[in-house]
Design an enzyme around this catalytic site. Sequence first.
Site, PDB file in Angstrom:
ATOM      1  N   LYS A 258      -2.250  -1.499  -3.686  1.00 25.07           N
ATOM      2  CA  LYS A 258      -3.085  -0.297  -3.639  1.00 25.07           C
ATOM      3  C   LYS A 258      -2.192   0.926  -3.741  1.00 25.07           C
ATOM      4  CE  LYS A 258      -6.515   2.041  -0.701  1.00 25.07           C
ATOM      5  NZ  LYS A 258      -7.209   2.061   0.587  1.00 25.07           N
TER       6      LYS A 258
ATOM      7  N   LYS B  94       0.859  -1.187   0.000  1.00 21.56           N
ATOM      8  CA  LYS B  94       0.000   0.000   0.000  1.00 21.56           C
ATOM      9  C   LYS B  94       0.892   1.232   0.000  1.00 21.56           C
ATOM     10  CE  LYS B  94      -3.720   2.296   2.566  1.00 21.56           C
ATOM     11  NZ  LYS B  94      -4.597   2.212   3.756  1.00 21.56           N
TER      12      LYS B  94
END
Length: 338
Positions: A260, A206
């Site tokens: 992400k 992320k």
Amino acid sequence: MSDRQAVSAGLGLVQRPRRNRKSDWSRRLVRETTLDASDLIWPVFLVEGEGRREPVGSMPGVFRFSIDVATEEIGKVAALGVPAVALFPNTDPRLRDEMASVALDPENLVCRACRAIKSTTPDVGVITDVALDPYTSHGHDGLLRGDEIVNDETVAVLTQQAVTQARAGSDIIAPSDMMDGRVGAIRAGLDAADFQNVQIMSYAAKYASAFYGPFRDAIGTNKTLRGDKRAYQMDPANTDEALREVALDLEQGADMVMVKPGMPYLDIIHRVAETFHAPTFAYQVSGEYAMIMAAAQYGWLDEERAMMESLLAFKRAGAAGVLTYFAPRAAALLRGRE
């Protein structure tokens, strides 16, 4: 011999790739990558109350739902073949504090939503976000001591949060905080609480991205966040680091991993999928969604085609599935093509 025949003969081509592209049936026949409703996960924003459907201003077509409305909408999406939803709460600011106390409340918004969804649509997978930012007064994913997000103390709270969510009926725990060691601690905590079959989908890679702004608007943390999250989310310049993070999470018990954001990190998705051969998911984040919708509203893009092309790109890169705000519309469109 006609001029046309002479030109064709002059090229001397044996292989003509365009032959396979000449018609719709032929293009479908040789298509390498396919997209199905079962590849989609729908992120759902929750808000307190009843009968509420609040538009998220920075995300056209996306709403915050009260639990009763959310269960109705989830039932419709499930009927289109979408297998799972991911829940994100907009917590009342009056309930947020420095210690994220409400994250551990079995009657918080997410836990009540879990129970409601499992009672109305039990065959839908429920994914719950394990992070403290929806519950902290400072907007960070962990506990704050001075100017530092403390790692180990945060992991202890995240583990309790995960067990609380599992007790409420969560099928997949999705830690998105990027603290070191949290997957192993959560796996141990779930197992000790007799939730050995609850899965973990780790936000393994992320990034500290500029594409999260509309999401923070949706959950109400845009105005509360102090500073930024670069001390724990990944540097967008790094790729090898993503592989190290994924390897650690898999070793610690993650069943699935996530990258992400999505579209700006297709190379990361591909490297992760090719390296580990583990279920790898992409999150088409709020900023990606908002860009497509804004451009479409100005007439600069064909909204439907851009939506479907973007989702197909994730599958082509190697993603097993995609968390996307387009899930209801994409699934309806795919169902119409059956």
